[in-house]
Design a protein around this motif. Sequence first.
Motif, PDB file in Angstrom:
ATOM      1  N   CYS A  21       0.705  -1.123  -0.086  1.00  0.00           N
ATOM      2  CA  CYS A  21       0.142   0.081   0.004  1.00  0.00           C
ATOM      3  C   CYS A  21       1.092   1.044  -0.035  1.00  0.00           C
ATOM      4  CB  CYS A  21      -0.779   0.115   1.287  1.00  0.00           C
ATOM      5  SG  CYS A  21      -2.152   1.318   1.485  1.00  0.00           S
ATOM      6  N   ALA A  22       0.384   2.188  -0.969  1.00  0.00           N
ATOM      7  CA  ALA A  22       1.184   3.591  -0.867  1.00  0.00           C
ATOM      8  C   ALA A  22       0.361   4.734  -0.661  1.00  0.00           C
ATOM      9  CB  ALA A  22       2.050   3.682  -1.995  1.00  0.00           C
ATOM     10  N   ALA A  23       0.754   5.897  -0.291  1.00  0.00           N
ATOM     11  CA  ALA A  23      -0.077   6.869   0.009  1.00  0.00           C
ATOM     12  C   ALA A  23       0.593   8.243   0.004  1.00  0.00           C
ATOM     13  CB  ALA A  23      -0.784   6.752   1.304  1.00  0.00           C
ATOM     14  N   GLY A  24       0.012   9.286  -0.390  1.00  0.00           N
ATOM     15  CA  GLY A  24       0.710  10.674  -0.625  1.00  0.00           C
ATOM     16  C   GLY A  24      -0.436  11.886  -0.929  1.00  0.00           C
ATOM     17  N   ASP A  25       0.017  12.809  -1.160  1.00  0.00           N
ATOM     18  CA  ASP A  25      -0.871  14.045  -1.159  1.00  0.00           C
ATOM     19  C   ASP A  25      -1.282  14.214  -2.627  1.00  0.00           C
ATOM     20  OD1 ASP A  25       0.643  15.474   1.609  1.00  0.00           O
ATOM     21  OD2 ASP A  25      -1.156  14.384   1.519  1.00  0.00           O
ATOM     22  N   ARG A  26      -0.600  13.819  -3.841  1.00  0.00           N
ATOM     23  CA  ARG A  26      -1.012  14.231  -5.002  1.00  0.00           C
ATOM     24  C   ARG A  26      -0.791  12.748  -5.734  1.00  0.00           C
ATOM     25  NH1 ARG A  26       2.729  18.772  -7.378  1.00  0.00           N
ATOM     26  NH2 ARG A  26       1.194  18.303  -9.402  1.00  0.00           N
ATOM     27  N   ILE A  27      -1.929  12.540  -6.613  1.00  0.00           N
ATOM     28  CA  ILE A  27      -2.065  11.278  -7.320  1.00  0.00           C
ATOM     29  C   ILE A  27      -0.959  10.899  -8.449  1.00  0.00           C
ATOM     30  CG2 ILE A  27      -3.440  12.219  -9.068  1.00  0.00           C
ATOM     31  CD1 ILE A  27      -5.144   9.518  -9.187  1.00  0.00           C
ATOM     32  N   VAL A  28      -0.497  12.090  -8.806  1.00  0.00           N
ATOM     33  CA  VAL A  28       0.579  11.858  -9.797  1.00  0.00           C
ATOM     34  C   VAL A  28       2.011  11.651  -9.095  1.00  0.00           C
ATOM     35  CG1 VAL A  28       1.409  14.615  -9.532  1.00  0.00           C
ATOM     36  CG2 VAL A  28       1.704  13.146 -11.707  1.00  0.00           C
ATOM     37  N   LEU A  29       2.165  12.140  -8.145  1.00  0.00           N
ATOM     38  CA  LEU A  29       3.332  11.565  -7.357  1.00  0.00           C
ATOM     39  C   LEU A  29       3.029  10.199  -6.557  1.00  0.00           C
ATOM     40  CD1 LEU A  29       4.050  15.036  -5.593  1.00  0.00           C
ATOM     41  CD2 LEU A  29       5.144  13.723  -7.605  1.00  0.00           C
ATOM     42  N   VAL A  30       1.957   9.757  -6.233  1.00  0.00           N
ATOM     43  CA  VAL A  30       1.886   8.358  -5.742  1.00  0.00           C
ATOM     44  C   VAL A  30       2.193   7.356  -6.653  1.00  0.00           C
ATOM     45  CG1 VAL A  30       0.117   7.040  -4.259  1.00  0.00           C
ATOM     46  CG2 VAL A  30       0.375   9.204  -3.555  1.00  0.00           C
ATOM     47  N   ARG A  31       1.795   7.686  -7.779  1.00  0.00           N
ATOM     48  CA  ARG A  31       1.929   6.677  -9.162  1.00  0.00           C
ATOM     49  C   ARG A  31       3.622   6.525  -9.109  1.00  0.00           C
ATOM     50  NH1 ARG A  31      -1.075   8.389 -14.490  1.00  0.00           N
ATOM     51  NH2 ARG A  31      -0.289   6.406 -14.913  1.00  0.00           N
ATOM     52  N   THR A  32       4.488   7.419  -8.686  1.00  0.00           N
ATOM     53  CA  THR A  32       5.945   7.307  -9.033  1.00  0.00           C
ATOM     54  C   THR A  32       6.630   7.029  -7.788  1.00  0.00           C
ATOM     55  OG1 THR A  32       6.011   9.540  -9.169  1.00  0.00           O
ATOM     56  CG2 THR A  32       5.564   8.121 -10.955  1.00  0.00           C
ATOM     57  N   THR A  33       6.465   7.917  -6.798  1.00  0.00           N
ATOM     58  CA  THR A  33       7.379   8.239  -5.735  1.00  0.00           C
ATOM     59  C   THR A  33       6.365   8.568  -4.166  1.00  0.00           C
ATOM     60  OG1 THR A  33       7.571  10.503  -5.830  1.00  0.00           O
ATOM     61  CG2 THR A  33       9.484   8.789  -6.626  1.00  0.00           C
ATOM     62  N   PRO A  34       5.738   7.575  -3.872  1.00  0.00           N
ATOM     63  CA  PRO A  34       4.883   7.748  -2.800  1.00  0.00           C
ATOM     64  C   PRO A  34       5.482   8.280  -1.411  1.00  0.00           C
ATOM     65  CG  PRO A  34       4.354   5.508  -3.770  1.00  0.00           C
ATOM     66  CD  PRO A  34       5.669   6.045  -4.180  1.00  0.00           C
ATOM     67  N   ASP A  35       4.724   9.022  -0.673  1.00  0.00           N
ATOM     68  CA  ASP A  35       5.399   9.438   0.532  1.00  0.00           C
ATOM     69  C   ASP A  35       5.611   8.360   1.694  1.00  0.00           C
ATOM     70  OD1 ASP A  35       3.890  12.740  -0.039  1.00  0.00           O
ATOM     71  OD2 ASP A  35       5.841  12.215  -0.456  1.00  0.00           O
ATOM     72  N   TYR A  36       4.542   7.639   1.593  1.00  0.00           N
ATOM     73  CA  TYR A  36       4.299   6.556   2.717  1.00  0.00           C
ATOM     74  C   TYR A  36       4.046   5.140   2.195  1.00  0.00           C
ATOM     75  CZ  TYR A  36       3.482  10.629   5.785  1.00  0.00           C
ATOM     76  OH  TYR A  36       3.877  11.893   6.308  1.00  0.00           O
ATOM     77  N   TRP A  37       4.757   4.265   2.802  1.00  0.00           N
ATOM     78  CA  TRP A  37       4.374   2.878   2.346  1.00  0.00           C
ATOM     79  C   TRP A  37       3.995   1.911   3.530  1.00  0.00           C
ATOM     80  CZ3 TRP A  37       5.335   1.302  -2.670  1.00  0.00           C
ATOM     81  CH2 TRP A  37       6.291   2.202  -3.318  1.00  0.00           C
ATOM     82  N   GLY A  38       3.198   0.844   3.114  1.00  0.00           N
ATOM     83  CA  GLY A  38       2.885  -0.021   4.050  1.00  0.00           C
ATOM     84  C   GLY A  38       3.852  -1.070   4.226  1.00  0.00           C
ATOM     85  N   GLN A  39       3.882  -2.244   5.194  1.00  0.00           N
ATOM     86  CA  GLN A  39       4.690  -3.209   5.182  1.00  0.00           C
ATOM     87  C   GLN A  39       4.673  -4.275   4.232  1.00  0.00           C
ATOM     88  OE1 GLN A  39       1.962  -3.257   6.797  1.00  0.00           O
ATOM     89  NE2 GLN A  39       1.253  -5.433   6.897  1.00  0.00           N
ATOM     90  N   GLY A  40       3.473  -4.430   3.555  1.00  0.00           N
ATOM     91  CA  GLY A  40       3.419  -5.381   2.361  1.00  0.00           C
ATOM     92  C   GLY A  40       2.540  -6.694   2.905  1.00  0.00           C
ATOM     93  N   THR A  41       1.967  -7.236   2.017  1.00  0.00           N
ATOM     94  CA  THR A  41       1.138  -8.493   2.244  1.00  0.00           C
ATOM     95  C   THR A  41       1.263  -9.426   0.829  1.00  0.00           C
ATOM     96  OG1 THR A  41      -1.035  -9.418   2.528  1.00  0.00           O
ATOM     97  CG2 THR A  41      -1.054  -7.786   1.079  1.00  0.00           C
ATOM     98  N   GLN A  42       1.648 -10.534   1.296  1.00  0.00           N
ATOM     99  CA  GLN A  42       1.883 -11.643   0.321  1.00  0.00           C
ATOM    100  C   GLN A  42       0.892 -12.457  -0.543  1.00  0.00           C
ATOM    101  OE1 GLN A  42       5.482 -12.888  -0.783  1.00  0.00           O
ATOM    102  NE2 GLN A  42       4.122 -13.804  -2.511  1.00  0.00           N
ATOM    103  N   VAL A  43       1.022 -12.133  -2.131  1.00  0.00           N
ATOM    104  CA  VAL A  43      -0.219 -12.645  -2.690  1.00  0.00           C
ATOM    105  C   VAL A  43       0.485 -13.941  -3.569  1.00  0.00           C
ATOM    106  CG1 VAL A  43      -1.817 -12.551  -4.467  1.00  0.00           C
ATOM    107  CG2 VAL A  43      -1.720 -10.819  -2.610  1.00  0.00           C
ATOM    108  N   THR A  44      -0.097 -15.105  -3.590  1.00  0.00           N
ATOM    109  CA  THR A  44       0.639 -16.089  -4.090  1.00  0.00           C
ATOM    110  C   THR A  44      -0.572 -16.839  -4.912  1.00  0.00           C
ATOM    111  OG1 THR A  44       2.423 -16.640  -2.612  1.00  0.00           O
ATOM    112  CG2 THR A  44       1.958 -18.305  -4.251  1.00  0.00           C
ATOM    113  N   VAL A  45      -0.260 -16.876  -6.561  1.00  0.00           N
ATOM    114  CA  VAL A  45      -1.461 -17.319  -7.276  1.00  0.00           C
ATOM    115  C   VAL A  45      -0.866 -18.692  -8.060  1.00  0.00           C
ATOM    116  CG1 VAL A  45      -2.869 -16.922  -9.312  1.00  0.00           C
ATOM    117  CG2 VAL A  45      -2.159 -15.107  -7.889  1.00  0.00           C
ATOM    118  N   SER A  46      -1.564 -19.876  -7.514  1.00  0.00           N
ATOM    119  CA  SER A  46      -0.836 -21.286  -7.938  1.00  0.00           C
ATOM    120  C   SER A  46      -1.591 -21.626  -9.464  1.00  0.00           C
ATOM    121  CB  SER A  46      -1.099 -22.275  -7.115  1.00  0.00           C
ATOM    122  OG  SER A  46      -2.599 -22.259  -6.735  1.00  0.00           O
ATOM    123  N   SER A  47      -0.868 -22.352 -10.394  1.00  0.00           N
ATOM    124  CA  SER A  47      -1.247 -22.534 -11.467  1.00  0.00           C
ATOM    125  C   SER A  47      -1.950 -23.864 -11.481  1.00  0.00           C
ATOM    126  CB  SER A  47      -0.063 -22.502 -12.542  1.00  0.00           C
ATOM    127  OG  SER A  47       0.914 -23.371 -12.122  1.00  0.00           O
TER     128      SER A  47
END
Length: 120
Positions: A94-120
């Motif tokens: 997850c990422a967040a910031g004050d301007r959508i154009v900046l969040v697309r490239t250089t967000p100000d804040y990040w979450g810790q992440g969550t794993q998604v695994t897709v099996s075939s």
Amino acid sequence: QVQLVESGGGLVQAGGSLRLSCAASGRTFSAMGWFRQAPGKEREFVAVINWSGGSTYYADSVKGRFTISRDNAKNTVYLQMNSLKPEDTAVYYCAAGDRIVLVRTTPDYWGQGTQVTVSS
């Protein structure tokens, strides 16, 4: 203290669905989004949404399959992922910031992440 906490990751078969959530605390953000990082690859943009939900942007690889949304009352952003493919396997951030154009490239804040695994 600003925090972004993701949830909803897991293991799913190809063709299945998952919904990720990201709860923000400490402040509100004009723009929130999602990135992902697969093993051995760089982190890449997935989707972003503005405050009203009227503007959304997606990576070409997920267009038509993923939907980003937000609930401002809960200060939470979601990523509904349908028709999942093995190549969607990654840690989703997850990422967040004050301007959508900046969040697309250089967000100000990040979450810790969550794993998604897709099996075939």
